[in-house]
Motif scaffolding. Structure first.
Motif, PDB file in Angstrom:
ATOM      1  N   VAL A 104      -4.592  11.021 -10.257  1.00 37.46           N
ATOM      2  CA  VAL A 104      -3.703  10.768  -9.123  1.00 37.46           C
ATOM      3  C   VAL A 104      -4.538  10.866  -7.847  1.00 37.46           C
ATOM      4  N   VAL A 105      -4.383   9.875  -6.977  1.00 39.70           N
ATOM      5  CA  VAL A 105      -5.189   9.827  -5.752  1.00 39.70           C
ATOM      6  C   VAL A 105      -4.296   9.591  -4.537  1.00 39.70           C
ATOM      7  N   HIS A 106      -4.842   9.927  -3.404  1.00 40.32           N
ATOM      8  CA  HIS A 106      -4.163   9.678  -2.132  1.00 40.32           C
ATOM      9  C   HIS A 106      -4.334   8.198  -1.783  1.00 40.32           C
ATOM     10  N   PRO A 107      -3.315   7.569  -1.192  1.00 44.48           N
ATOM     11  CA  PRO A 107      -3.425   6.136  -0.889  1.00 44.48           C
ATOM     12  C   PRO A 107      -4.451   5.793   0.180  1.00 44.48           C
ATOM     13  N   GLU A 108      -5.037   6.791   0.843  1.00 45.01           N
ATOM     14  CA  GLU A 108      -6.103   6.508   1.807  1.00 45.01           C
ATOM     15  C   GLU A 108      -7.442   6.277   1.120  1.00 45.01           C
ATOM     16  N   CYS A 109      -7.490   6.431  -0.203  1.00 42.46           N
ATOM     17  CA  CYS A 109      -8.699   6.075  -0.945  1.00 42.46           C
ATOM     18  C   CYS A 109      -8.866   4.558  -0.881  1.00 42.46           C
ATOM     19  N   THR A 110     -10.042   4.076  -1.277  1.00 37.72           N
ATOM     20  CA  THR A 110     -10.254   2.629  -1.266  1.00 37.72           C
ATOM     21  C   THR A 110      -9.283   1.955  -2.247  1.00 37.72           C
ATOM     22  N   MET A 111      -9.028   0.709  -2.010  1.00 40.30           N
ATOM     23  CA  MET A 111      -8.086  -0.026  -2.857  1.00 40.30           C
ATOM     24  C   MET A 111      -8.528  -0.006  -4.319  1.00 40.30           C
ATOM     25  N   GLU A 112      -9.838  -0.137  -4.563  1.00 33.37           N
ATOM     26  CA  GLU A 112     -10.347  -0.131  -5.940  1.00 33.37           C
ATOM     27  C   GLU A 112     -10.017   1.193  -6.635  1.00 33.37           C
ATOM     28  N   VAL A 113     -10.142   2.293  -5.923  1.00 35.15           N
ATOM     29  CA  VAL A 113      -9.844   3.608  -6.494  1.00 35.15           C
ATOM     30  C   VAL A 113      -8.349   3.745  -6.745  1.00 35.15           C
ATOM     31  N   VAL A 114      -7.544   3.333  -5.787  1.00 32.32           N
ATOM     32  CA  VAL A 114      -6.085   3.406  -5.949  1.00 32.32           C
ATOM     33  C   VAL A 114      -5.652   2.587  -7.160  1.00 32.32           C
ATOM     34  N   GLN A 115      -6.223   1.407  -7.323  1.00 29.04           N
ATOM     35  CA  GLN A 115      -5.853   0.548  -8.449  1.00 29.04           C
ATOM     36  C   GLN A 115      -6.335   1.112  -9.788  1.00 29.04           C
ATOM     37  N   ALA A 116      -7.440   1.832  -9.792  1.00 31.80           N
ATOM     38  CA  ALA A 116      -7.971   2.385 -11.038  1.00 31.80           C
ATOM     39  C   ALA A 116      -7.259   3.676 -11.453  1.00 31.80           C
ATOM     40  N   ALA A 117      -6.607   4.328 -10.510  1.00 33.59           N
ATOM     41  CA  ALA A 117      -5.910   5.585 -10.807  1.00 33.59           C
ATOM     42  C   ALA A 117      -4.621   5.319 -11.576  1.00 33.59           C
ATOM     43  N   ASP A 118      -4.113   6.365 -12.222  1.00 32.28           N
ATOM     44  CA  ASP A 118      -2.829   6.257 -12.916  1.00 32.28           C
ATOM     45  C   ASP A 118      -1.672   6.232 -11.936  1.00 32.28           C
ATOM     46  N   SER A 119      -1.828   6.962 -10.834  1.00 29.20           N
ATOM     47  CA  SER A 119      -0.787   6.971  -9.811  1.00 29.20           C
ATOM     48  C   SER A 119      -1.406   7.329  -8.475  1.00 29.20           C
ATOM     49  N   ASN A 120      -0.676   7.025  -7.416  1.00 32.64           N
ATOM     50  CA  ASN A 120      -1.149   7.353  -6.078  1.00 32.64           C
ATOM     51  C   ASN A 120       0.050   7.645  -5.193  1.00 32.64           C
ATOM     52  N   GLY A 121      -0.180   8.488  -4.220  1.00 30.74           N
ATOM     53  CA  GLY A 121       0.905   8.813  -3.310  1.00 30.74           C
ATOM     54  C   GLY A 121       0.497   9.873  -2.307  1.00 30.74           C
ATOM     55  N   SER A 122       1.458  10.236  -1.503  1.00 32.44           N
ATOM     56  CA  SER A 122       1.253  11.197  -0.426  1.00 32.44           C
ATOM     57  C   SER A 122       0.843  12.560  -0.965  1.00 32.44           C
ATOM     58  N   THR A 123       0.512  13.439  -0.059  1.00 37.53           N
ATOM     59  CA  THR A 123       0.188  14.811  -0.432  1.00 37.53           C
ATOM     60  C   THR A 123       1.338  15.439  -1.213  1.00 37.53           C
ATOM     61  N   GLU A 124       2.557  15.243  -0.744  1.00 34.78           N
ATOM     62  CA  GLU A 124       3.721  15.790  -1.447  1.00 34.78           C
ATOM     63  C   GLU A 124       3.867  15.151  -2.823  1.00 34.78           C
ATOM     64  N   TYR A 125       3.609  13.852  -2.924  1.00 37.96           N
ATOM     65  CA  TYR A 125       3.680  13.177  -4.223  1.00 37.96           C
ATOM     66  C   TYR A 125       2.667  13.792  -5.194  1.00 37.96           C
ATOM     67  N   ILE A 126       1.438  13.983  -4.725  1.00 41.91           N
ATOM     68  CA  ILE A 126       0.397  14.569  -5.577  1.00 41.91           C
ATOM     69  C   ILE A 126       0.824  15.964  -6.018  1.00 41.91           C
ATOM     70  N   ARG A 127       1.367  16.742  -5.097  1.00 34.48           N
ATOM     71  CA  ARG A 127       1.832  18.091  -5.430  1.00 34.48           C
ATOM     72  C   ARG A 127       2.895  18.047  -6.529  1.00 34.48           C
ATOM     73  N   ARG A 128       3.830  17.091  -6.418  1.00 32.62           N
ATOM     74  CA  ARG A 128       4.894  16.966  -7.422  1.00 32.62           C
ATOM     75  C   ARG A 128       4.338  16.526  -8.774  1.00 32.62           C
ATOM     76  N   VAL A 129       3.379  15.597  -8.777  1.00 30.21           N
ATOM     77  CA  VAL A 129       2.774  15.146 -10.041  1.00 30.21           C
ATOM     78  C   VAL A 129       2.181  16.337 -10.777  1.00 30.21           C
ATOM     79  N   VAL A 130       1.449  17.169 -10.052  1.00 27.48           N
ATOM     80  CA  VAL A 130       0.833  18.330 -10.676  1.00 27.48           C
ATOM     81  C   VAL A 130       1.905  19.318 -11.132  1.00 27.48           C
TER      82      VAL A 130
END
Length: 175
Positions: free
Chosen positions: A61-87
């Motif tokens: 899971v990555v923050h959407p401010e990562c490069t587009m290639e990283v966001v696309q390669a990740a399983d999911s992406n979202g805000s800090t709160e989103y990342i917190r919820r995923v974990v």
């Protein structure tokens, strides 16, 4: 957010109309600022591949401010709160690789000892800007406000303030 790349334009502050045509701006659903976060641009697709090799069951899971290639390669992406919820919502024993500021990743790992949480970039430095919202600094600002002392106040003209309110309202409506 369900917005296609064809509905986005990038605004370059050093070019007239941000480097766009009037028509492109009118047709855009989203205008992206041409900028970057030095921490989030450190994450790479190679780091994701390495995490998957080391941990085949990893959720990246990555923050959407990562490069587009990283966001696309990740399983999911979202805000800090989103990342917190995923974990937080991951089952005990889950493995989660996180692409965001290291202080947050360390905090998530400490708060979720029943899971393996690690940063995609093991040598990433803390974000000096994000560190400014450390609880001690927040307490200092709030204590000052309680005493009637305003620090770091930013003032802008009324037209800018109105445009900023519109932008903030739109960002908050996305949640």
């Amino acid at each position: 957010m369900g917005i296609g790349l064809d509905e986005m334009v990038v605004w370059n502050p050093f070019k007239p109309l941000g480097g766009n045509t009037v028509e492109e701006l009118r047709n855009a659903r989203l205008i992206l600022w041409q900028g970057h976060c030095s921490v989030h641009t450190r994450f790479t697709v190679q780091q994701i591949e390495q995490a998957r090799t080391a941990h085949p069951d990893v959720h990246v899971v990555v923050h959407p401010e990562c490069t587009m290639e990283v966001v696309q390669a990740a399983d999911s992406n979202g805000s800090t709160e989103y990342i917190r919820r995923v974990v937080a919502d991951s089952a005990p024993g889950s493995v989660v690789a996180v692409g965001t500021e290291i202080s947050m990743v360390n905090r998530l790992a400490a708060e979720n000892p029943d899971k393996k949480i690690f940063c995609l970039d093991s040598v990433v430095c803390p974000c000096s800007t994000m560190y400014r919202i450390h609880p001690a600094y927040m307490s200092w600002v709030l204590d000052g406000l309680n005493e009637g002392v305003v620090v770091n106040q930013i003032t802008v003209d009324e037209d800018t303030a109105e445009q900023a309110r519109i932008s903030l309202d739109r960002m908050l409506a996305v949640v």
